[in-house]
Scaffold this motif. Sequence first.
Motif, PDB file in Angstrom:
ATOM      1  N   ILE A  11      -0.930  -1.059  -4.440  1.00 47.14           N
ATOM      2  CA  ILE A  11      -2.164  -0.271  -4.385  1.00 47.14           C
ATOM      3  C   ILE A  11      -1.739   1.141  -4.000  1.00 47.14           C
ATOM      4  CG2 ILE A  11      -4.416   0.024  -3.283  1.00 47.14           C
ATOM      5  CD1 ILE A  11      -4.160  -2.984  -2.445  1.00 47.14           C
ATOM      6  N   ALA A  12      -1.891   2.076  -4.909  1.00 47.74           N
ATOM      7  CA  ALA A  12      -1.419   3.436  -4.690  1.00 47.74           C
ATOM      8  C   ALA A  12      -2.603   4.391  -4.596  1.00 47.74           C
ATOM      9  CB  ALA A  12      -0.481   3.865  -5.820  1.00 47.74           C
ATOM     10  N   VAL A  13      -2.626   5.183  -3.536  1.00 46.13           N
ATOM     11  CA  VAL A  13      -3.701   6.160  -3.333  1.00 46.13           C
ATOM     12  C   VAL A  13      -3.155   7.552  -3.624  1.00 46.13           C
ATOM     13  CG1 VAL A  13      -5.329   7.140  -1.689  1.00 46.13           C
ATOM     14  CG2 VAL A  13      -4.785   4.712  -1.592  1.00 46.13           C
ATOM     15  N   GLU A  14      -3.732   8.211  -4.614  1.00 45.97           N
ATOM     16  CA  GLU A  14      -3.250   9.518  -5.045  1.00 45.97           C
ATOM     17  C   GLU A  14      -4.415  10.483  -5.227  1.00 45.97           C
ATOM     18  OE1 GLU A  14      -1.485  12.508  -5.485  1.00 45.97           O
ATOM     19  OE2 GLU A  14       0.029  10.916  -5.642  1.00 45.97           O
ATOM     20  N   ARG A  15      -4.334  11.624  -4.543  1.00 45.37           N
ATOM     21  CA  ARG A  15      -5.413  12.612  -4.632  1.00 45.37           C
ATOM     22  C   ARG A  15      -5.147  13.693  -5.678  1.00 45.37           C
ATOM     23  NH1 ARG A  15      -5.417  16.696   0.475  1.00 45.37           N
ATOM     24  NH2 ARG A  15      -6.939  17.637  -0.920  1.00 45.37           N
ATOM     25  N   ASP A  16      -3.937  13.724  -6.237  1.00 44.06           N
ATOM     26  CA  ASP A  16      -3.583  14.738  -7.230  1.00 44.06           C
ATOM     27  C   ASP A  16      -3.920  14.214  -8.622  1.00 44.06           C
ATOM     28  OD1 ASP A  16      -2.516  16.686  -8.813  1.00 44.06           O
ATOM     29  OD2 ASP A  16      -0.491  16.612  -7.952  1.00 44.06           O
ATOM     30  N   ASP A  17      -4.984  14.734  -9.197  1.00 34.83           N
ATOM     31  CA  ASP A  17      -5.440  14.261 -10.508  1.00 34.83           C
ATOM     32  C   ASP A  17      -4.377  14.418 -11.592  1.00 34.83           C
ATOM     33  OD1 ASP A  17      -7.848  13.629  -9.382  1.00 34.83           O
ATOM     34  OD2 ASP A  17      -8.900  15.415 -10.077  1.00 34.83           O
ATOM     35  N   ARG A  18      -3.475  15.369 -11.432  1.00 31.28           N
ATOM     36  CA  ARG A  18      -2.436  15.599 -12.445  1.00 31.28           C
ATOM     37  C   ARG A  18      -1.506  14.389 -12.585  1.00 31.28           C
ATOM     38  NH1 ARG A  18       1.172  20.002 -10.644  1.00 31.28           N
ATOM     39  NH2 ARG A  18       1.044  18.735  -8.738  1.00 31.28           N
TER      40      ARG A  18
ATOM     41  N   THR B  84      -2.553  -0.874  -8.921  1.00 28.43           N
ATOM     42  CA  THR B  84      -3.933  -0.394  -8.822  1.00 28.43           C
ATOM     43  C   THR B  84      -3.898   1.013  -8.251  1.00 28.43           C
ATOM     44  OG1 THR B  84      -4.763  -2.632  -8.411  1.00 28.43           O
ATOM     45  CG2 THR B  84      -6.203  -0.796  -7.791  1.00 28.43           C
ATOM     46  N   VAL B  85      -4.482   1.951  -8.972  1.00 29.44           N
ATOM     47  CA  VAL B  85      -4.464   3.350  -8.541  1.00 29.44           C
ATOM     48  C   VAL B  85      -5.844   3.739  -8.020  1.00 29.44           C
ATOM     49  CG1 VAL B  85      -4.025   5.744  -9.217  1.00 29.44           C
ATOM     50  CG2 VAL B  85      -2.688   3.877 -10.253  1.00 29.44           C
ATOM     51  N   VAL B  86      -5.882   4.282  -6.819  1.00 26.85           N
ATOM     52  CA  VAL B  86      -7.124   4.749  -6.209  1.00 26.85           C
ATOM     53  C   VAL B  86      -7.039   6.270  -6.116  1.00 26.85           C
ATOM     54  CG1 VAL B  86      -8.636   4.651  -4.198  1.00 26.85           C
ATOM     55  CG2 VAL B  86      -7.318   2.625  -4.881  1.00 26.85           C
ATOM     56  N   ALA B  87      -7.916   6.945  -6.832  1.00 30.34           N
ATOM     57  CA  ALA B  87      -7.916   8.411  -6.837  1.00 30.34           C
ATOM     58  C   ALA B  87      -8.745   8.905  -5.655  1.00 30.34           C
ATOM     59  CB  ALA B  87      -8.482   8.935  -8.157  1.00 30.34           C
ATOM     60  N   ASP B  88      -8.073   9.127  -4.532  1.00 33.24           N
ATOM     61  CA  ASP B  88      -8.794   9.524  -3.318  1.00 33.24           C
ATOM     62  C   ASP B  88      -7.802  10.106  -2.314  1.00 33.24           C
ATOM     63  OD1 ASP B  88     -10.829   9.873  -1.463  1.00 33.24           O
ATOM     64  OD2 ASP B  88     -11.648   7.855  -1.724  1.00 33.24           O
ATOM     65  N   ASP B  89      -8.350  10.573  -1.208  1.00 37.52           N
ATOM     66  CA  ASP B  89      -7.559  11.082  -0.098  1.00 37.52           C
ATOM     67  C   ASP B  89      -7.230   9.910   0.824  1.00 37.52           C
ATOM     68  OD1 ASP B  89      -6.572  12.257   2.213  1.00 37.52           O
ATOM     69  OD2 ASP B  89      -8.060  13.843   2.277  1.00 37.52           O
TER      70      ASP B  89
ATOM     71  N   LEU C  27       0.545   7.527 -13.640  1.00 39.70           N
ATOM     72  CA  LEU C  27       0.356   6.273 -12.908  1.00 39.70           C
ATOM     73  C   LEU C  27      -0.403   5.262 -13.769  1.00 39.70           C
ATOM     74  CD1 LEU C  27      -0.543   7.800  -9.430  1.00 39.70           C
ATOM     75  CD2 LEU C  27       1.615   6.694 -10.078  1.00 39.70           C
ATOM     76  N   GLY C  28      -1.337   5.765 -14.599  1.00 39.92           N
ATOM     77  CA  GLY C  28      -2.056   4.885 -15.516  1.00 39.92           C
ATOM     78  C   GLY C  28      -1.113   4.227 -16.525  1.00 39.92           C
ATOM     79  N   GLU C  29      -0.166   4.997 -17.027  1.00 30.41           N
ATOM     80  CA  GLU C  29       0.828   4.457 -17.951  1.00 30.41           C
ATOM     81  C   GLU C  29       1.690   3.399 -17.259  1.00 30.41           C
ATOM     82  OE1 GLU C  29       3.053   7.800 -19.337  1.00 30.41           O
ATOM     83  OE2 GLU C  29       1.343   8.723 -20.363  1.00 30.41           O
ATOM     84  N   LEU C  30       2.002   3.652 -16.001  1.00 33.84           N
ATOM     85  CA  LEU C  30       2.820   2.719 -15.229  1.00 33.84           C
ATOM     86  C   LEU C  30       2.075   1.402 -15.002  1.00 33.84           C
ATOM     87  CD1 LEU C  30       5.647   2.882 -14.049  1.00 33.84           C
ATOM     88  CD2 LEU C  30       4.647   3.717 -11.908  1.00 33.84           C
ATOM     89  N   SER C  31       0.788   1.497 -14.744  1.00 38.30           N
ATOM     90  CA  SER C  31      -0.025   0.301 -14.541  1.00 38.30           C
ATOM     91  C   SER C  31      -0.044  -0.561 -15.803  1.00 38.30           C
ATOM     92  CB  SER C  31      -1.451   0.693 -14.141  1.00 38.30           C
ATOM     93  OG  SER C  31      -2.244  -0.448 -13.907  1.00 38.30           O
ATOM     94  N   GLU C  32      -0.171   0.085 -16.931  1.00 40.06           N
ATOM     95  CA  GLU C  32      -0.168  -0.652 -18.206  1.00 40.06           C
ATOM     96  C   GLU C  32       1.192  -1.310 -18.449  1.00 40.06           C
ATOM     97  OE1 GLU C  32      -1.382   1.768 -21.457  1.00 40.06           O
ATOM     98  OE2 GLU C  32      -3.270   2.382 -20.514  1.00 40.06           O
TER      99      GLU C  32
ATOM    100  N   PHE D 112       0.868  -1.182   0.000  1.00 46.58           N
ATOM    101  CA  PHE D 112       0.000   0.000   0.000  1.00 46.58           C
ATOM    102  C   PHE D 112       0.902   1.227   0.000  1.00 46.58           C
ATOM    103  CE2 PHE D 112      -2.571   3.180   2.407  1.00 46.58           C
ATOM    104  CZ  PHE D 112      -3.673   3.239   1.568  1.00 46.58           C
ATOM    105  N   GLU D 113       0.710   2.102  -0.980  1.00 46.26           N
ATOM    106  CA  GLU D 113       1.521   3.312  -1.096  1.00 46.26           C
ATOM    107  C   GLU D 113       0.632   4.545  -1.064  1.00 46.26           C
ATOM    108  OE1 GLU D 113       4.838   5.504  -3.985  1.00 46.26           O
ATOM    109  OE2 GLU D 113       3.666   3.833  -4.774  1.00 46.26           O
ATOM    110  N   VAL D 114       1.031   5.535  -0.291  1.00 46.82           N
ATOM    111  CA  VAL D 114       0.282   6.784  -0.177  1.00 46.82           C
ATOM    112  C   VAL D 114       1.038   7.888  -0.909  1.00 46.82           C
ATOM    113  CG1 VAL D 114      -0.570   8.555   1.404  1.00 46.82           C
ATOM    114  CG2 VAL D 114      -0.732   6.150   2.029  1.00 46.82           C
ATOM    115  N   GLY D 115       0.322   8.650  -1.720  1.00 43.22           N
ATOM    116  CA  GLY D 115       0.918   9.801  -2.389  1.00 43.22           C
ATOM    117  C   GLY D 115       2.063   9.456  -3.318  1.00 43.22           C
ATOM    118  N   PRO D 116       1.848   8.567  -4.284  1.00 39.94           N
ATOM    119  CA  PRO D 116       2.935   8.179  -5.182  1.00 39.94           C
ATOM    120  C   PRO D 116       3.412   9.299  -6.093  1.00 39.94           C
ATOM    121  CG  PRO D 116       0.847   7.313  -5.977  1.00 39.94           C
ATOM    122  CD  PRO D 116       0.588   7.877  -4.607  1.00 39.94           C
ATOM    123  N   GLY D 117       2.592  10.346  -6.255  1.00 39.71           N
ATOM    124  CA  GLY D 117       2.975  11.424  -7.162  1.00 39.71           C
ATOM    125  C   GLY D 117       3.179  10.887  -8.570  1.00 39.71           C
ATOM    126  N   PRO D 118       4.299  11.199  -9.204  1.00 36.30           N
ATOM    127  CA  PRO D 118       4.530  10.702 -10.568  1.00 36.30           C
ATOM    128  C   PRO D 118       4.954   9.236 -10.611  1.00 36.30           C
ATOM    129  CG  PRO D 118       6.394  12.023  -9.845  1.00 36.30           C
ATOM    130  CD  PRO D 118       5.349  12.147  -8.766  1.00 36.30           C
TER     131      PRO D 118
END
Length: 275
Positions: free
Chosen positions: A72-79, A96-101, A84-89, A51-57
């Motif tokens: 499982i990475a939780v990232e609240r910064d939509d930018r 798995t990226v969770v867009a949340d706080d 992260l999507g490219e990294l998942s592919e 579980f990773e919090v705030g992976p940023g780029p």
Amino acid sequence: MTHPALPPLRETVRAHGLQASKALGQNFLFDEQLLDRIAALPGDLEGRAVFEVGPGPGGLTRALLRAGAKVIAVERDDRCLPLLGELSEAFDGRLTVVADDAMAIDADALAGGPYHIVANLPYNVGTALFTRWLEPAQWPPLWLSLTLMFQLEVAERIVAKVDTSAYGRLAVLAQWRANAKIAMKVHRSAFTPPPKVMSAIVHVTPAEQPAGVDPRILSKLTEKGFGQRRKMLRQSLKGMAGAIEALEVCEIDPTRRAETVTVAEWVELARVMSK
């Protein structure tokens, strides 16, 4: 295990026009060797959930994936989500990226089984997340280890010994039923942009919980005691029912201050009040 050939993270960040957000407490790490060293601290991650919090780029995320983890990475910064999507592919869906706080996320539920927590925590929520992970009623917890980047000053508070200026609530919570150590110091120049302070990585593993202690009572005791750390215990704890009586039972002088009370003494106080 073979890994996908990826462009250097700095190039990827530049291509996406991404800059660290001061408001989100972001400082990016681009040194891949340093990131691989951090990812190695929990031990063998092959096939393990992390579980990773705030992976940023995704610098540390890349290192965890290279180590064989399912992240499982939780990232609240939509930018950061496109990177992260490219990294998942690139890593066949092991990310798995969770867009949340992260403060609103139940890591246990997301992981669904034993997991490690590894994160370069955003400075503005790091301590709050850390204390949450230390306080579950279930012990040992579902997490197997915490490998977390903090400001050096905070890291020193986590591992501090009694009767020192750094010793406080964080030290008691981290040490009463877990083993905590500073695993690595990281110079401010390693980050982009460089923060004003040095950083350090704290590694925590669960230990045996002392019998008969309600963690909620210990948490409240230390919150009260260290909330007014310059006051005597008879003053700082007087608003908590049963605390003054517990001092007498444990033969702890009520004129002492919180910073002179050992972890074992805090635990004994909580045990008496848990009965």
